[in-house]
Design a protein around this motif. Structure first.
Motif, PDB file in Angstrom:
ATOM      1  N   PRO A  84       0.843  -1.201   0.000  1.00  0.00           N
ATOM      2  CA  PRO A  84       0.000   0.000   0.000  1.00  0.00           C
ATOM      3  C   PRO A  84       0.879   1.251   0.000  1.00  0.00           C
ATOM      4  O   PRO A  84       1.860   1.323   0.730  1.00  0.00           O
ATOM      5  CB  PRO A  84      -0.790  -0.096   1.297  1.00  0.00           C
ATOM      6  CG  PRO A  84      -0.419  -1.364   1.956  1.00  0.00           C
ATOM      7  CD  PRO A  84       0.695  -1.988   1.204  1.00  0.00           C
ATOM      8  N   TRP A  85       0.541   2.195  -0.827  1.00  0.00           N
ATOM      9  CA  TRP A  85       1.293   3.437  -0.941  1.00  0.00           C
ATOM     10  C   TRP A  85       0.324   4.503  -1.404  1.00  0.00           C
ATOM     11  O   TRP A  85      -0.737   4.193  -1.929  1.00  0.00           O
ATOM     12  CB  TRP A  85       2.425   3.256  -1.961  1.00  0.00           C
ATOM     13  CG  TRP A  85       3.556   4.223  -1.791  1.00  0.00           C
ATOM     14  CD1 TRP A  85       3.747   5.394  -2.474  1.00  0.00           C
ATOM     15  CD2 TRP A  85       4.650   4.104  -0.892  1.00  0.00           C
ATOM     16  NE1 TRP A  85       4.900   5.998  -2.056  1.00  0.00           N
ATOM     17  CE2 TRP A  85       5.472   5.228  -1.072  1.00  0.00           C
ATOM     18  CE3 TRP A  85       5.010   3.152   0.064  1.00  0.00           C
ATOM     19  CZ2 TRP A  85       6.635   5.434  -0.348  1.00  0.00           C
ATOM     20  CZ3 TRP A  85       6.167   3.346   0.781  1.00  0.00           C
ATOM     21  CH2 TRP A  85       6.971   4.475   0.575  1.00  0.00           C
ATOM     22  N   GLU A  86       0.659   5.708  -1.224  1.00  0.00           N
ATOM     23  CA  GLU A  86      -0.166   6.804  -1.721  1.00  0.00           C
ATOM     24  C   GLU A  86       0.505   7.436  -2.922  1.00  0.00           C
ATOM     25  O   GLU A  86       1.710   7.675  -2.866  1.00  0.00           O
ATOM     26  CB  GLU A  86      -0.376   7.855  -0.626  1.00  0.00           C
ATOM     27  CG  GLU A  86      -1.261   7.378   0.507  1.00  0.00           C
ATOM     28  CD  GLU A  86      -2.668   7.016   0.063  1.00  0.00           C
ATOM     29  OE1 GLU A  86      -3.207   7.672  -0.872  1.00  0.00           O
ATOM     30  OE2 GLU A  86      -3.221   6.062   0.616  1.00  0.00           O
ATOM     31  N   PRO A  87      -0.168   7.616  -3.982  1.00  0.00           N
ATOM     32  CA  PRO A  87      -1.612   7.561  -4.140  1.00  0.00           C
ATOM     33  C   PRO A  87      -2.153   6.185  -4.569  1.00  0.00           C
ATOM     34  O   PRO A  87      -3.343   5.947  -4.507  1.00  0.00           O
ATOM     35  CB  PRO A  87      -1.866   8.590  -5.254  1.00  0.00           C
ATOM     36  CG  PRO A  87      -0.634   8.516  -6.112  1.00  0.00           C
ATOM     37  CD  PRO A  87       0.494   8.205  -5.162  1.00  0.00           C
ATOM     38  N   VAL A  88      -1.273   5.280  -5.018  1.00  0.00           N
ATOM     39  CA  VAL A  88      -1.704   3.957  -5.497  1.00  0.00           C
ATOM     40  C   VAL A  88      -0.698   2.913  -5.046  1.00  0.00           C
ATOM     41  O   VAL A  88       0.400   3.251  -4.597  1.00  0.00           O
ATOM     42  CB  VAL A  88      -1.829   3.945  -7.040  1.00  0.00           C
ATOM     43  CG1 VAL A  88      -2.948   4.862  -7.520  1.00  0.00           C
ATOM     44  CG2 VAL A  88      -0.509   4.332  -7.702  1.00  0.00           C
ATOM     45  N   PRO A  89      -1.035   1.607  -5.162  1.00  0.00           N
ATOM     46  CA  PRO A  89      -0.080   0.575  -4.735  1.00  0.00           C
ATOM     47  C   PRO A  89       1.258   0.642  -5.463  1.00  0.00           C
ATOM     48  O   PRO A  89       1.348   1.105  -6.603  1.00  0.00           O
ATOM     49  CB  PRO A  89      -0.800  -0.741  -5.061  1.00  0.00           C
ATOM     50  CG  PRO A  89      -2.236  -0.385  -5.130  1.00  0.00           C
ATOM     51  CD  PRO A  89      -2.287   1.021  -5.641  1.00  0.00           C
ATOM     52  N   MET A  90       2.284   0.159  -4.772  1.00  0.00           N
ATOM     53  CA  MET A  90       3.643   0.129  -5.300  1.00  0.00           C
ATOM     54  C   MET A  90       4.052  -1.318  -5.536  1.00  0.00           C
ATOM     55  O   MET A  90       3.889  -2.158  -4.652  1.00  0.00           O
ATOM     56  CB  MET A  90       4.602   0.779  -4.299  1.00  0.00           C
ATOM     57  CG  MET A  90       6.046   0.770  -4.762  1.00  0.00           C
ATOM     58  SD  MET A  90       7.181   1.522  -3.573  1.00  0.00           S
ATOM     59  CE  MET A  90       6.700   3.228  -3.685  1.00  0.00           C
ATOM     60  N   ILE A  91       4.580  -1.606  -6.720  1.00  0.00           N
ATOM     61  CA  ILE A  91       5.077  -2.947  -7.012  1.00  0.00           C
ATOM     62  C   ILE A  91       6.499  -3.090  -6.469  1.00  0.00           C
ATOM     63  O   ILE A  91       7.295  -2.154  -6.532  1.00  0.00           O
ATOM     64  CB  ILE A  91       5.030  -3.267  -8.525  1.00  0.00           C
ATOM     65  CG1 ILE A  91       5.327  -4.759  -8.759  1.00  0.00           C
ATOM     66  CG2 ILE A  91       5.944  -2.358  -9.318  1.00  0.00           C
ATOM     67  CD1 ILE A  91       5.031  -5.238 -10.171  1.00  0.00           C
ATOM     68  N   CYS A  92       6.777  -4.253  -5.896  1.00  0.00           N
ATOM     69  CA  CYS A  92       8.106  -4.592  -5.392  1.00  0.00           C
ATOM     70  C   CYS A  92       8.456  -5.994  -5.876  1.00  0.00           C
ATOM     71  O   CYS A  92       7.579  -6.839  -6.017  1.00  0.00           O
ATOM     72  CB  CYS A  92       8.129  -4.581  -3.866  1.00  0.00           C
ATOM     73  SG  CYS A  92       7.772  -2.980  -3.161  1.00  0.00           S
ATOM     74  N   TYR A  93       9.741  -6.231  -6.084  1.00  0.00           N
ATOM     75  CA  TYR A  93      10.188  -7.564  -6.497  1.00  0.00           C
ATOM     76  C   TYR A  93      11.619  -7.774  -6.035  1.00  0.00           C
ATOM     77  O   TYR A  93      12.413  -6.839  -5.956  1.00  0.00           O
ATOM     78  CB  TYR A  93      10.063  -7.768  -8.019  1.00  0.00           C
ATOM     79  CG  TYR A  93      10.443  -6.566  -8.843  1.00  0.00           C
ATOM     80  CD1 TYR A  93      11.769  -6.338  -9.215  1.00  0.00           C
ATOM     81  CD2 TYR A  93       9.484  -5.646  -9.230  1.00  0.00           C
ATOM     82  CE1 TYR A  93      12.112  -5.234  -9.967  1.00  0.00           C
ATOM     83  CE2 TYR A  93       9.829  -4.530  -9.986  1.00  0.00           C
ATOM     84  CZ  TYR A  93      11.139  -4.331 -10.342  1.00  0.00           C
ATOM     85  OH  TYR A  93      11.489  -3.230 -11.082  1.00  0.00           O
ATOM     86  N   ALA A  94      11.910  -9.017  -5.696  1.00  0.00           N
ATOM     87  CA  ALA A  94      13.252  -9.408  -5.266  1.00  0.00           C
ATOM     88  C   ALA A  94      13.423 -10.889  -5.576  1.00  0.00           C
ATOM     89  O   ALA A  94      12.574 -11.702  -5.221  1.00  0.00           O
ATOM     90  CB  ALA A  94      13.432  -9.162  -3.771  1.00  0.00           C
ATOM     91  N   VAL A  95      14.521 -11.226  -6.229  1.00  0.00           N
ATOM     92  CA  VAL A  95      14.791 -12.613  -6.613  1.00  0.00           C
ATOM     93  C   VAL A  95      16.000 -13.108  -5.828  1.00  0.00           C
ATOM     94  O   VAL A  95      17.002 -12.392  -5.705  1.00  0.00           O
ATOM     95  CB  VAL A  95      15.026 -12.717  -8.135  1.00  0.00           C
ATOM     96  CG1 VAL A  95      15.457 -14.122  -8.541  1.00  0.00           C
ATOM     97  CG2 VAL A  95      13.772 -12.305  -8.891  1.00  0.00           C
TER      98      VAL A  95
END
Length: 162
Positions: A84-95
């Motif tokens: 959750p982030w403002e103003p919209v969701p934030m994508i995260c990724y880690a391999v």
């Protein structure tokens, strides 16, 4: 009613909810020696456990969070999802280090961002300038540099999709 986002299937991967049994591979993904200085780096197993419990609770409450990436053979590849982030969701990724260089991060992030964009419209990301690999993934999945910064941290570059 909120749409069920999981599981997500790609040609090689399954993206699924995290569980307590995932603690060791989650810690392996987030620990300093393998995380590459990611923002959510965890130095101890206890820190990783708190992080994991928070992501599980977040998923229960919101219907989204950061999720597990597995191969079709059930190898834990890493993490990808939304916070959750403002103003919209934030994508995260880690391999995880041993799975890097195989396109898994791009494949997972592309699948997540496509489904997330259907649900939320716009998706954002912040990436350290030094994290060249993650910037490349963001560009490959169609993110572009945002004119609006999503963090006050000058070391972070902001991206937006679409």
């Amino acid at each position: 009613m909120q749409r069920q986002l999981l599981p997500i299937f790609t040609s090689r991967l399954v993206i699924r909810q995290l569980f307590k049994a995932d603690l060791k591979p989650v810690f392996d993904t987030l620990r300093p020696e393998t995380s590459g200085g990611r923002i959510f780096e965890k130095k101890t197993l206890a820190e990783a456990e708190r992080w994991l419990c928070n992501r599980m609770a977040e998923h229960t409450e919101l219907g989204y969070s950061i999720w597990a990436i597995e191969t079709r053979q059930a190898d834990f590849v890493g993490l990808c999802g939304l916070i959750p982030w403002e103003p919209v969701p934030m994508i995260c990724y880690a391999v995880r280090k041993q799975f890097q260089g195989n396109g898994y991060g791009t494949e997972a992030a592309k699948a997540v961002i496509e489904i997330a964009a259907e649900e939320f419209g716009t998706i954002i990301s912040t990436i350290r300038d030094s994290n060249v690999e993650s910037i490349r993934v963001a560009e490959k999945i169609g993110m572009r540099v945002s004119e609006t910064p999503f963090s006050d941290n000058q070391m972070l570059r902001s991206f937006v999709y679409p």
